[in-house]
Design an enzyme around this catalytic site. Structure first.
Site, PDB file in Angstrom:
ATOM      1  N   GLY A  11       0.871  -1.178   0.000  1.00 52.83           N
ATOM      2  CA  GLY A  11       0.000   0.000   0.000  1.00 52.83           C
ATOM      3  C   GLY A  11       0.902   1.219   0.000  1.00 52.83           C
ATOM      4  O   GLY A  11       1.614   1.467   0.966  1.00 52.83           O
ATOM      5  N   ALA A  12       0.904   1.917  -1.127  1.00 50.04           N
ATOM      6  CA  ALA A  12       1.802   3.083  -1.248  1.00 50.04           C
ATOM      7  C   ALA A  12       1.007   4.380  -1.202  1.00 50.04           C
ATOM      8  O   ALA A  12       1.362   5.376  -1.827  1.00 50.04           O
ATOM      9  CB  ALA A  12       2.612   2.982  -2.543  1.00 50.04           C
ATOM     10  N   VAL A  15      -0.302   6.524   4.142  1.00 57.52           N
ATOM     11  CA  VAL A  15       0.455   5.932   5.251  1.00 57.52           C
ATOM     12  C   VAL A  15       1.677   5.171   4.729  1.00 57.52           C
ATOM     13  O   VAL A  15       2.789   5.326   5.245  1.00 57.52           O
ATOM     14  CB  VAL A  15      -0.438   4.988   6.099  1.00 57.52           C
ATOM     15  CG1 VAL A  15       0.385   4.332   7.206  1.00 57.52           C
ATOM     16  CG2 VAL A  15      -1.606   5.756   6.709  1.00 57.52           C
ATOM     17  N   ASP A  35       1.882  -1.502  -4.623  1.00 58.27           N
ATOM     18  CA  ASP A  35       0.497  -1.011  -4.683  1.00 58.27           C
ATOM     19  C   ASP A  35      -0.149  -1.565  -5.952  1.00 58.27           C
ATOM     20  O   ASP A  35       0.554  -1.902  -6.907  1.00 58.27           O
ATOM     21  CB  ASP A  35       0.452   0.522  -4.695  1.00 58.27           C
ATOM     22  CG  ASP A  35      -0.884   1.063  -4.211  1.00 58.27           C
ATOM     23  OD1 ASP A  35      -0.948   1.578  -3.068  1.00 58.27           O
ATOM     24  OD2 ASP A  35      -1.879   0.964  -4.979  1.00 58.27           O
ATOM     25  N   ARG A  84     -10.586   5.890   6.412  1.00 60.46           N
ATOM     26  CA  ARG A  84     -11.887   6.442   6.814  1.00 60.46           C
ATOM     27  C   ARG A  84     -12.211   7.755   6.098  1.00 60.46           C
ATOM     28  O   ARG A  84     -11.332   8.522   5.762  1.00 60.46           O
ATOM     29  CB  ARG A  84     -11.868   6.762   8.316  1.00 60.46           C
ATOM     30  CG  ARG A  84     -12.049   5.567   9.168  1.00 60.46           C
ATOM     31  CD  ARG A  84     -12.411   5.982  10.566  1.00 60.46           C
ATOM     32  NE  ARG A  84     -11.271   6.372  11.369  1.00 60.46           N
ATOM     33  CZ  ARG A  84     -11.389   6.840  12.607  1.00 60.46           C
ATOM     34  NH1 ARG A  84     -12.583   7.031  13.135  1.00 60.46           N
ATOM     35  NH2 ARG A  84     -10.322   7.137  13.314  1.00 60.46           N
ATOM     36  N   ASN A  97     -11.627  -4.121   3.776  1.00 59.00           N
ATOM     37  CA  ASN A  97     -10.218  -4.379   4.083  1.00 59.00           C
ATOM     38  C   ASN A  97      -9.940  -5.856   4.374  1.00 59.00           C
ATOM     39  O   ASN A  97      -8.814  -6.323   4.190  1.00 59.00           O
ATOM     40  CB  ASN A  97      -9.761  -3.483   5.227  1.00 59.00           C
ATOM     41  CG  ASN A  97      -9.613  -2.047   4.769  1.00 59.00           C
ATOM     42  OD1 ASN A  97      -9.652  -1.779   3.566  1.00 59.00           O
ATOM     43  ND2 ASN A  97      -9.427  -1.114   5.692  1.00 59.00           N
ATOM     44  N   ARG A 153      -0.632  10.666  20.489  1.00 56.94           N
ATOM     45  CA  ARG A 153      -1.680  11.699  20.511  1.00 56.94           C
ATOM     46  C   ARG A 153      -1.894  12.193  21.940  1.00 56.94           C
ATOM     47  O   ARG A 153      -1.975  13.400  22.193  1.00 56.94           O
ATOM     48  CB  ARG A 153      -2.977  11.136  19.909  1.00 56.94           C
ATOM     49  CG  ARG A 153      -2.855  10.972  18.407  1.00 56.94           C
ATOM     50  CD  ARG A 153      -4.100  10.450  17.745  1.00 56.94           C
ATOM     51  NE  ARG A 153      -3.932  10.532  16.295  1.00 56.94           N
ATOM     52  CZ  ARG A 153      -4.385   9.635  15.420  1.00 56.94           C
ATOM     53  NH1 ARG A 153      -5.073   8.597  15.833  1.00 56.94           N
ATOM     54  NH2 ARG A 153      -4.176   9.796  14.124  1.00 56.94           N
ATOM     55  N   HIS A 177      -7.778  -0.472  19.108  1.00 54.63           N
ATOM     56  CA  HIS A 177      -7.533   0.809  18.431  1.00 54.63           C
ATOM     57  C   HIS A 177      -8.862   1.316  17.884  1.00 54.63           C
ATOM     58  O   HIS A 177      -9.150   1.242  16.700  1.00 54.63           O
ATOM     59  CB  HIS A 177      -6.524   0.582  17.298  1.00 54.63           C
ATOM     60  CG  HIS A 177      -6.118   1.837  16.597  1.00 54.63           C
ATOM     61  ND1 HIS A 177      -5.687   2.961  17.258  1.00 54.63           N
ATOM     62  CD2 HIS A 177      -6.049   2.129  15.277  1.00 54.63           C
ATOM     63  CE1 HIS A 177      -5.386   3.895  16.366  1.00 54.63           C
ATOM     64  NE2 HIS A 177      -5.595   3.418  15.168  1.00 54.63           N
TER      65      HIS A 177
HETATM   66  N1  APR Z   1      -2.912  -4.427  -2.800  1.00 59.71           N
HETATM   67  C1  APR Z   1      -2.051  -3.407  -2.691  1.00 59.71           C
HETATM   68  N2  APR Z   1      -2.431  -2.137  -2.451  1.00 59.71           N
HETATM   69  C2  APR Z   1      -3.739  -1.915  -2.310  1.00 59.71           C
HETATM   70  C3  APR Z   1      -4.705  -2.936  -2.407  1.00 59.71           C
HETATM   71  C4  APR Z   1      -4.246  -4.246  -2.671  1.00 59.71           C
HETATM   72  N3  APR Z   1      -5.087  -5.273  -2.784  1.00 59.71           N
HETATM   73  N4  APR Z   1      -5.925  -2.384  -2.216  1.00 59.71           N
HETATM   74  C5  APR Z   1      -5.740  -1.077  -2.009  1.00 59.71           C
HETATM   75  N5  APR Z   1      -4.413  -0.782  -2.059  1.00 59.71           N
HETATM   76  C6  APR Z   1      -3.761   0.520  -1.919  1.00 59.71           C
HETATM   77  C7  APR Z   1      -4.500   1.646  -2.619  1.00 59.71           C
HETATM   78  O1  APR Z   1      -4.266   1.632  -4.010  1.00 59.71           O
HETATM   79  C8  APR Z   1      -3.914   2.873  -1.923  1.00 59.71           C
HETATM   80  O2  APR Z   1      -2.817   3.407  -2.636  1.00 59.71           O
HETATM   81  O3  APR Z   1      -3.726   0.915  -0.577  1.00 59.71           O
HETATM   82  C9  APR Z   1      -3.454   2.326  -0.562  1.00 59.71           C
HETATM   83  C10 APR Z   1      -4.134   2.970   0.629  1.00 59.71           C
HETATM   84  O4  APR Z   1      -3.747   4.290   0.662  1.00 59.71           O
HETATM   85  P1  APR Z   1      -4.694   5.493   1.117  1.00 59.71           P
HETATM   86  O5  APR Z   1      -6.006   5.368   0.419  1.00 59.71           O
HETATM   87  O6  APR Z   1      -3.919   6.748   0.993  1.00 59.71           O
HETATM   88  O7  APR Z   1      -4.997   5.163   2.650  1.00 59.71           O
HETATM   89  P2  APR Z   1      -4.017   5.450   3.903  1.00 59.71           P
HETATM   90  O8  APR Z   1      -4.341   6.773   4.467  1.00 59.71           O
HETATM   91  O9  APR Z   1      -2.629   5.165   3.510  1.00 59.71           O
HETATM   92  O10 APR Z   1      -4.547   4.354   4.945  1.00 59.71           O
HETATM   93  C11 APR Z   1      -4.314   2.991   4.729  1.00 59.71           C
HETATM   94  O11 APR Z   1      -4.055   2.503   7.058  1.00 59.71           O
HETATM   95  O12 APR Z   1      -4.294   3.858   8.913  1.00 59.71           O
HETATM   96  C12 APR Z   1      -4.902   2.891   8.116  1.00 59.71           C
HETATM   97  O13 APR Z   1      -7.291   3.343   8.318  1.00 59.71           O
HETATM   98  C13 APR Z   1      -6.165   3.405   7.459  1.00 59.71           C
HETATM   99  O14 APR Z   1      -6.954   1.282   6.665  1.00 59.71           O
HETATM  100  C14 APR Z   1      -6.285   2.478   6.295  1.00 59.71           C
HETATM  101  C15 APR Z   1      -4.828   2.191   5.917  1.00 59.71           C
END
Ligand code: APR
Length: 310
Positions: A11-12, A15, A35, A84, A97, A153, A177
Site C-alpha cells: 500500500g503506497a 500511510v 500497490d 476512513r 479491508n 496523541r 484501536h
Molecule cells: N494491494 C495493494 N495495495 C492496495 C490494495 C491491494 N489489494 N488495495 C488497495 N491498495 C492501496 C490503494 O491503491 C492505496 O494506494 O492501498 C493504498 C491505501 O492508501 P490510502 O487510500 O492513501 O490510505 P491510507 O491513508 O494510507 O490508509 C491505509 O491505514 O491507517 C490505516 O485506516 C487506514 O486502513 C487504512 C490504511
C-alpha cells in the site's frame, strides 16, 4: 557480506508512502513499495530515491505491483486498504479491508516466509488477527501498530496543555484501536513525575476524550482521508525496534493467550519488541476501574473479530 535490512511496505498511499519516507530517512534498510495502482509506487520510490542526495541517506528504493520484488523481506508493513472518511468508524472498513488483507498477506508470505509482519490497516486489531490467521506465522511475527500512535496523541495533547517538551511526556494507551481504547493516566508521567501533579483530573478526562477521538478529529479536518504522519512515524518506530533488535517496550497490538484474562485475540498491550518481533507481553497490575475499561474494549475487539466469520 553485510546486508541492509529489507523492508516491504504494502500500500503506497498516504500511510505507506510516509512509512517509506521515515524508513529511508532513518536508514533502516532498503524499501520496496507495493500497490495495485500502476506506476504509483514506482513513481514514489523514484522520487524518494531522488531526495536521498539532498537529505543524505543511502538505500535502494523500489516500487512495483509484483510481489517478487518483496522476496526475503525482513519486515513487511501492511498499509493497503481503505481509509476512513468523515463520519465513518474504523469498523466500517472491515468488509472492504478483510478481502484486501487476505490477498496481500497470502502474496507476502509466499515470497517472505520468515518476515515479521507489522499491520497498520484498520480496523487494526481485527486485521492483525486476520494477518496472523492467513499467514500461519507464529504470534511473535505478526504485530499491529496502534498504541504508539494513540499514546503519541495523548502525549501531544498533554505537552500542549502544560507547555513542555513532548519528549518529556511518557504515556500508555491500552486496548483496541477504536473508540474504546484505554488511556491509562496512572502510567502517565512528565519525566517520571505523575501527570496528576500537572493536570487536574477533570481536565485530564477531557484530554483523554480528545485522545480517543484523535483519529476522527483528523478525518474531519482532512475530509478526504485519514491521518498519516503520526501513524507512519509510529509504525517506523516499531520497524526500527525490530531491524535494530532494540528490545523496546512499546504499546502494540499483540496476540494474547491468557494475558489480561484475554484469549485468542489481538489487543493493545505493552510488549518487548526486538529482532524476534514480539518477544514478551508485559502484564500490568491494573486496578478495577482500568480492568473494567479493558474488558469493554476487549469485548468490542472480540465482536469485530467474530464479525469476520473466519
Ligand atoms: N494491494 C495493494 N495495495 C492496495 C490494495 C491491494 N489489494 N488495495 C488497495 N491498495 C492501496 C490503494 O491503491 C492505496 O494506494 O492501498 C493504498 C491505501 O492508501 P490510502 O487510500 O492513501 O490510505 P491510507 O491513508 O494510507 O490508509 C491505509 O491505514 O491507517 C490505516 O485506516 C487506514 O486502513 C487504512 C490504511
Amino acid at each position: 557480506m553485510m546486508k541492509r535490512s529489507k523492508i516491504s511496505v504494502i500500500g503506497a498511499g498516504n500511510v505507506g508512502a510516509t512509512c517509506a519516507h521515515w524508513a529511508a530517512v532513518h536508514e533502516l534498510g532498503d524499501v520496496v513499495l507495493i500497490d495495485i495502482v500502476e506506476g504509483m509506487p514506482q513513481g514514489k520510490a523514484l522520487d524518494l530515491a531522488e531526495s536521498a542526495p539532498v537529505e543524505g541517506f543511502d538505500g535502494l528504493y523500489v516500487g512495483s505491483q509484483d510481489y517478487k520484488e518483496t522476496a526475503n523481506s525482513d519486515v513487511i508493513v501492511i498499509t493497503s486498504g481503505m481509509a476512513r472518511k468523515p463520519g465513518m468508524t474504523r469498523e466500517d472498513l472491515l468488509e472492504a479491508n478483510k478481502n484486501i488483507i487476505t490477498q496481500v498477506v497470502t502474496n507476502c508470505v509466499e515470497h517472505s516466509p520468515d518476515a515479521i509482519i507489522v499491520t497498520v490497516t484498520n480496523p487494526l486489531d481485527t486485521m492483525t488477527y486476520l494477518a496472523k490467521k492467513i499467514s500461519g506465522f507464529p504470534k511473535n511475527r505478526v504485530v499491529g501498530q496502534a498504541g504508539i500512535l494513540d499514546a503519541a496523541r495523548f502525549r501531544t495533547f498533554i505537552a500542549m496543555e502544560i507547555g513542555v517538551s513532548v519528549e518529556d511526556i511518557q504515556a500508555l494507551v491500552l486496548g483496541g484501536h477504536g473508540d474504546t481504547m484505554v488511556p491509562v493516566p496512572r502510567y502517565c508521567t512528565v519525566s517520571g513525575i505523575p501527570i496528576s501533579e500537572f493536570i487536574p483530573k477533570a481536565r485530564l478526562d477531557e484530554i483523554i476524550a480528545r485522545t480517543r477521538d484523535g483519529g476522527a478529529e483528523i478525518v474531519k479536518l482532512l475530509k478526504t482521508g485519514s491521518a498519516y504522519y503520526a501513524p507512519a512515524a509510529s509504525t517506523i518506530q516499531m520497524v526500527e525496534a525490530i531491524v535494530k533488535d532494540k528490545k523496546r517496550i512499546l504499546p502494540c497490538s499483540a496476540y494474547l493467550e491468557g494475558e489480561y484474562g484475554l484469549n485468542d485475540m489481538y489487543f493493545g498491550v505493552p510488549v518487548k519488541l526486538g529482532g524476534n518481533g514480539v518477544e514478551q507481553v508485559i502484564e500490568l497490575d491494573l486496578n478495577d476501574d482500568e480492568m473494567d475499561l479493558v474488558k469493554t474494549s476487549a469485548a468490542a475487539v472480540k465482536g469485530s473479530i467474530e464479525a469476520m466469520n473466519l
